[in-house]
Scaffold this motif. Structure first.
Motif, PDB file in Angstrom:
ATOM      1  N   LEU A 258       0.950  -1.235  -0.021  1.00 57.03           N
ATOM      2  CA  LEU A 258      -0.018   0.165  -0.209  1.00 57.03           C
ATOM      3  C   LEU A 258       0.905   1.392  -0.013  1.00 57.03           C
ATOM      4  CD1 LEU A 258      -2.957   0.798   0.362  1.00 57.03           C
ATOM      5  CD2 LEU A 258      -2.617   1.141   2.670  1.00 57.03           C
ATOM      6  N   GLY A 259       1.244   1.552  -1.094  1.00 57.40           N
ATOM      7  CA  GLY A 259       2.331   2.781  -1.360  1.00 57.40           C
ATOM      8  C   GLY A 259       3.674   2.160  -1.133  1.00 57.40           C
ATOM      9  N   LYS A 260       4.236   2.834  -0.143  1.00 59.57           N
ATOM     10  CA  LYS A 260       5.739   2.400   0.018  1.00 59.57           C
ATOM     11  C   LYS A 260       5.654   1.421   1.163  1.00 59.57           C
ATOM     12  CE  LYS A 260       8.451   6.002  -1.603  1.00 59.57           C
ATOM     13  NZ  LYS A 260       8.883   7.431  -1.493  1.00 59.57           N
ATOM     14  N   ALA A 261       4.652   1.219   2.108  1.00 62.47           N
ATOM     15  CA  ALA A 261       4.635   0.261   3.166  1.00 62.47           C
ATOM     16  C   ALA A 261       3.580  -0.900   2.611  1.00 62.47           C
ATOM     17  CB  ALA A 261       3.923   0.840   4.324  1.00 62.47           C
ATOM     18  N   THR A 262       3.126  -1.802   3.590  1.00 64.77           N
ATOM     19  CA  THR A 262       2.218  -2.765   3.215  1.00 64.77           C
ATOM     20  C   THR A 262       0.997  -2.266   4.100  1.00 64.77           C
ATOM     21  OG1 THR A 262       2.633  -4.003   5.457  1.00 64.77           O
ATOM     22  CG2 THR A 262       4.089  -4.433   3.643  1.00 64.77           C
ATOM     23  N   LEU A 263      -0.049  -3.200   3.613  1.00 68.33           N
ATOM     24  CA  LEU A 263      -1.291  -2.845   4.134  1.00 68.33           C
ATOM     25  C   LEU A 263      -1.238  -3.123   5.758  1.00 68.33           C
ATOM     26  CD1 LEU A 263      -4.130  -2.215   2.863  1.00 68.33           C
ATOM     27  CD2 LEU A 263      -4.461  -4.741   2.395  1.00 68.33           C
ATOM     28  N   ALA A 264      -0.644  -4.008   6.162  1.00 70.91           N
ATOM     29  CA  ALA A 264      -0.343  -4.198   7.722  1.00 70.91           C
ATOM     30  C   ALA A 264       0.126  -3.181   8.426  1.00 70.91           C
ATOM     31  CB  ALA A 264       0.349  -5.417   7.790  1.00 70.91           C
ATOM     32  N   ASP A 265       0.803  -2.323   7.799  1.00 69.86           N
ATOM     33  CA  ASP A 265       1.278  -1.072   8.386  1.00 69.86           C
ATOM     34  C   ASP A 265       0.303   0.039   8.444  1.00 69.86           C
ATOM     35  OD1 ASP A 265       3.933  -1.907   8.673  1.00 69.86           O
ATOM     36  OD2 ASP A 265       3.915  -1.772   6.372  1.00 69.86           O
ATOM     37  N   ASN A 266      -0.661  -0.203   7.812  1.00 68.38           N
ATOM     38  CA  ASN A 266      -1.811   1.048   7.903  1.00 68.38           C
ATOM     39  C   ASN A 266      -2.781   0.757   9.201  1.00 68.38           C
ATOM     40  OD1 ASN A 266      -5.058   1.301   7.148  1.00 68.38           O
ATOM     41  ND2 ASN A 266      -3.684   2.606   5.682  1.00 68.38           N
ATOM     42  N   ALA A 267      -2.933   1.828   9.937  1.00 74.43           N
ATOM     43  CA  ALA A 267      -3.492   1.974  11.100  1.00 74.43           C
ATOM     44  C   ALA A 267      -5.193   1.529  10.903  1.00 74.43           C
ATOM     45  CB  ALA A 267      -3.971   3.418  11.698  1.00 74.43           C
ATOM     46  N   VAL A 268      -5.667   1.725   9.965  1.00 75.15           N
ATOM     47  CA  VAL A 268      -6.985   1.522   9.920  1.00 75.15           C
ATOM     48  C   VAL A 268      -7.017  -0.392   9.751  1.00 75.15           C
ATOM     49  CG1 VAL A 268      -9.155   0.987   8.269  1.00 75.15           C
ATOM     50  CG2 VAL A 268      -7.974   3.353   8.519  1.00 75.15           C
ATOM     51  N   THR A 269      -6.018  -0.936   8.842  1.00 80.96           N
ATOM     52  CA  THR A 269      -5.880  -2.391   8.749  1.00 80.96           C
ATOM     53  C   THR A 269      -5.723  -2.761  10.348  1.00 80.96           C
ATOM     54  OG1 THR A 269      -5.127  -1.997   6.683  1.00 80.96           O
ATOM     55  CG2 THR A 269      -4.631  -4.241   7.767  1.00 80.96           C
ATOM     56  N   GLN A 270      -4.851  -2.384  10.922  1.00 82.87           N
ATOM     57  CA  GLN A 270      -4.567  -2.608  12.177  1.00 82.87           C
ATOM     58  C   GLN A 270      -5.718  -2.786  13.239  1.00 82.87           C
ATOM     59  OE1 GLN A 270      -1.036  -0.480  13.388  1.00 82.87           O
ATOM     60  NE2 GLN A 270       0.298  -1.283  11.875  1.00 82.87           N
ATOM     61  N   ALA A 271      -6.513  -1.735  13.253  1.00 85.40           N
ATOM     62  CA  ALA A 271      -7.518  -1.750  13.916  1.00 85.40           C
ATOM     63  C   ALA A 271      -8.396  -3.019  13.745  1.00 85.40           C
ATOM     64  CB  ALA A 271      -8.548  -0.396  13.708  1.00 85.40           C
ATOM     65  N   GLY A 272      -8.658  -3.097  12.322  1.00 89.68           N
ATOM     66  CA  GLY A 272      -9.650  -4.527  12.129  1.00 89.68           C
ATOM     67  C   GLY A 272      -8.840  -5.901  12.401  1.00 89.68           C
ATOM     68  N   LEU A 273      -7.574  -5.888  12.423  1.00 94.07           N
ATOM     69  CA  LEU A 273      -7.030  -7.129  12.663  1.00 94.07           C
ATOM     70  C   LEU A 273      -7.059  -7.192  14.432  1.00 94.07           C
ATOM     71  CD1 LEU A 273      -3.357  -6.992  10.808  1.00 94.07           C
ATOM     72  CD2 LEU A 273      -5.374  -8.320  10.449  1.00 94.07           C
ATOM     73  N   ALA A 274      -7.121  -6.140  15.204  1.00 86.63           N
ATOM     74  CA  ALA A 274      -7.075  -6.097  16.417  1.00 86.63           C
ATOM     75  C   ALA A 274      -8.654  -6.586  16.919  1.00 86.63           C
ATOM     76  CB  ALA A 274      -6.898  -4.662  17.194  1.00 86.63           C
ATOM     77  N   GLU A 275      -9.860  -6.137  16.138  1.00 86.93           N
ATOM     78  CA  GLU A 275     -11.055  -6.454  16.349  1.00 86.93           C
ATOM     79  C   GLU A 275     -11.262  -7.895  16.264  1.00 86.93           C
ATOM     80  OE1 GLU A 275     -13.658  -4.976  17.721  1.00 86.93           O
ATOM     81  OE2 GLU A 275     -12.251  -3.224  18.054  1.00 86.93           O
ATOM     82  N   MET A 276     -10.529  -8.439  15.127  1.00 88.59           N
ATOM     83  CA  MET A 276     -10.612  -9.973  14.757  1.00 88.59           C
ATOM     84  C   MET A 276     -10.060 -10.719  15.945  1.00 88.59           C
ATOM     85  SD  MET A 276      -9.476  -9.432  10.765  1.00 88.59           S
ATOM     86  CE  MET A 276      -9.440 -10.966  10.141  1.00 88.59           C
ATOM     87  N   ALA A 277      -8.911 -10.346  16.439  1.00 93.11           N
ATOM     88  CA  ALA A 277      -8.215 -11.022  17.358  1.00 93.11           C
ATOM     89  C   ALA A 277      -9.123 -10.992  18.799  1.00 93.11           C
ATOM     90  CB  ALA A 277      -6.798 -10.428  17.621  1.00 93.11           C
ATOM     91  N   LEU A 278      -9.656  -9.821  19.003  1.00 95.04           N
ATOM     92  CA  LEU A 278     -10.576  -9.900  20.296  1.00 95.04           C
ATOM     93  C   LEU A 278     -11.559 -10.604  20.037  1.00 95.04           C
ATOM     94  CD1 LEU A 278     -10.935  -8.234  22.736  1.00 95.04           C
ATOM     95  CD2 LEU A 278     -12.248  -6.631  21.520  1.00 95.04           C
ATOM     96  N   GLY A 279     -12.308 -10.710  19.094  1.00 92.51           N
ATOM     97  CA  GLY A 279     -13.398 -11.531  18.743  1.00 92.51           C
ATOM     98  C   GLY A 279     -13.054 -12.795  18.879  1.00 92.51           C
ATOM     99  N   ASN A 280     -11.878 -13.508  18.556  1.00 95.47           N
ATOM    100  CA  ASN A 280     -11.570 -14.758  18.466  1.00 95.47           C
ATOM    101  C   ASN A 280     -11.406 -15.186  19.907  1.00 95.47           C
ATOM    102  OD1 ASN A 280     -11.954 -15.183  15.669  1.00 95.47           O
ATOM    103  ND2 ASN A 280      -9.628 -15.412  15.413  1.00 95.47           N
ATOM    104  N   ASP A 281     -10.540 -14.485  20.862  1.00 89.83           N
ATOM    105  CA  ASP A 281     -10.169 -14.624  22.013  1.00 89.83           C
ATOM    106  C   ASP A 281     -11.519 -14.618  22.987  1.00 89.83           C
ATOM    107  OD1 ASP A 281      -7.680 -15.024  21.334  1.00 89.83           O
ATOM    108  OD2 ASP A 281      -6.769 -13.694  22.811  1.00 89.83           O
ATOM    109  N   ALA A 282     -12.509 -13.728  22.811  1.00 89.77           N
ATOM    110  CA  ALA A 282     -13.546 -13.884  23.391  1.00 89.77           C
ATOM    111  C   ALA A 282     -14.236 -15.139  23.248  1.00 89.77           C
ATOM    112  CB  ALA A 282     -14.415 -12.743  23.329  1.00 89.77           C
TER     113      ALA A 282
END
Ligand SMILES: Cc1cc2nc3c(=O)[nH]c(=O)nc-3n(C[C@H](O)[C@H](O)[C@H](O)COP(=O)(O)OP(=O)(O)OC[C@H]3O[C@@H](n4cnc5c(N)ncnc54)[C@H](O)[C@@H]3O)c2cc1C
Length: 372
Positions: A258-282
């Motif tokens: 995504l530009g010079k970085a990766t999608l995973a470096d993007n803050a919006v992507t990271q928020a999504g990943l965090a929500e997914m991990a939270l859902g799984n652990d709950a």
């Protein structure tokens, strides 16, 4: 993927089991052709040959949950093949006579007999207390007539546990039976094709010989006992799918530019990943609690089982949808893992009690507790 095994709900034998199932999965190619009946037969035979179906006939819910979470992370069909051996033989394990248990459970556990659970009918799904299939006595046995619908393994089962009416209206008039897959009068009326293919059928029963399980009119209780145990395992399968979706999303976004970085470096992507991990652990915590409570604590398991199934399946649907979204066009491309998971997860919010039914179970239990 197995971090939850360190939690105090689990014992060393559960960690050993998880390791065995993971090793079996790691060495296997789960791809299969259009013939899901044949693929399913092979999976049952191979799981049985490896000794991995044993938890299906034992009362330990944590072993069921661990097996399903691990299998589902690799293959929906392997999880299905495993689960049906347990659900299909559950009534025999719970209420069968010594002779019935000795005849069927060892065969189910080694994958020689394929099992099915037949409760749903064309006119009665969620409202299972109102099934219409009739059972009449004949000599020392019984004859069943009517139809069952959406029966998993319906096209390939060697043994079916079937629920039919021997008494009056409602749940009090239902009894449980064993029917052989090759019994005269039992036919596949229709193969049902669903978005995540597996052997599914509408079955016609015309005076089919059947053997009673337990006492007459105890069938609804036996069915609900079976479902309480297996609902927790449905939740675990959903968790397996959702964990795999998160792993796929992390892998994809870590390399996708995504530009010079990766999608995973993007803050919006990271928020999504965090929500997914939270859902799984709950979900994992609710599953571990429900399974541990059924295995070790006295009392009614219904509320905890319903909470685990409701949350884990609803959350997994969101997690998988997010994984598809993060993959962009690749996420909806046929054959990509998250596309497969997107189809696999959907039915889990419907079968073994739709989400609305789970909410009803939880609320009724709360009100009952309040009223004392
Ligand atoms: C892939 C798959 C495999 C299956 N395998 C089996 C099997 O092996 N054996 C078997 O016996 N059955 C099986 N079923 C059937 C399954 O258990 C039923 O589909 C399920 O119980 C829902 O019944 P129904 O489809 O008749 O929907 P209905 O009962 O008609 O319900 C339709 C919808 O109404 C809503 N609803 C239902 N009850 C309530 C309520 N009390 N309050 C509010 N809303 C409500 C829910 O959104 C529900 O999805 C399977 C189904 C599928 C899809």
């Amino acid at each position: 993927m197995t971090g939850w095994l360190g939690w105090p709900f689990f014992e060393e034998r559960h960690r050993v089991l998880a390791d065995c199932v993971e090793r079996w999965c790691a060495g296997r190619d789960f791809s299969h052709g259009r013939d899901v009946d044949a693929a399913c037969r092979t999976l049952v035979a191979d799981l049985g040959g490896a000794g991995l179906l044993q938890p299906c006939i034992e009362p330990d819910v944590r072993s069921l949950a661990i097996s399903r979470a691990t299998l589902a992370a690799h293959s929906g069909l392997a999880d299905f093949a495993f689960a049906m051996q347990g659900l299909g033989s559950g009534a025999i394990a719970i209420a069968g006579s010594e002779a019935q248990r000795a005849q069927w459970l060892p065969e189910v556990a080694v994958g020689k007999a394929i099992a099915a659970f037949a409760l749903t009918e064309p006119e009665t799904g969620s409202d299972a207390a109102n099934i219409a299939m009739s059972a009449r006595r004949e000599g020392g046995g019984w004859r069943l007539s009517g139809e069952k619908s959406y029966i998993s393994n319906g096209t390939i089962a060697d043994v079916l546990t079937v629920f039919a009416r021997t008494g009056g209206e409602g749940h009090a008039g239902i009894s449980a039976f064993i029917v052989r897959g090759d019994a005269p009068g039992l036919t596949v009326a229709e193969r049902i094709r669903v978005i995540a293919p597996h052997p599914l059928a509408r079955l016609r029963f015309e005076e089919v010989p059947a053997e009673l399980i337990g006492q007459p009119e105890q069938g609804f209780r036996i069915a609900m006992q079976t479902l309480n145990r297996f609902r927790v395992s449905v939740a675990a399968a959903a968790l397996g799918f959702a964990r795999r979706a998160l792993a796929e999303a992390i892998a994809f976004t870590s390399t996708r530019k995504l530009g010079k970085a990766t999608l995973a470096d993007n803050a919006v992507t990271q928020a999504g990943l965090a929500e997914m991990a939270l859902g799984n652990d709950a979900a994992a915590l609710l599953i571990a609690r429900a399974a541990w409570a059924q295995d070790t604590q006295p009392g009614d398991p219904r509320r905890a089982a319903a909470m685990a199934k409701l949350h884990a399946t609803e959350s997994a649907q969101k997690v998988i949808d997010m994984a598809v979204q993060l993959h962009g066009g690749a996420g909806v491309t046929c054959g990509v893992k998250v596309e497969e998971l997107y189809r696999e997860i959907r039915a889990l919010r419907i079968y073994e009690g739709a989400s609305e039914v789970q909410r009803q179970i939880i609320a009724r239990d709360l009100v009952r507790e309040h009223r004392g």
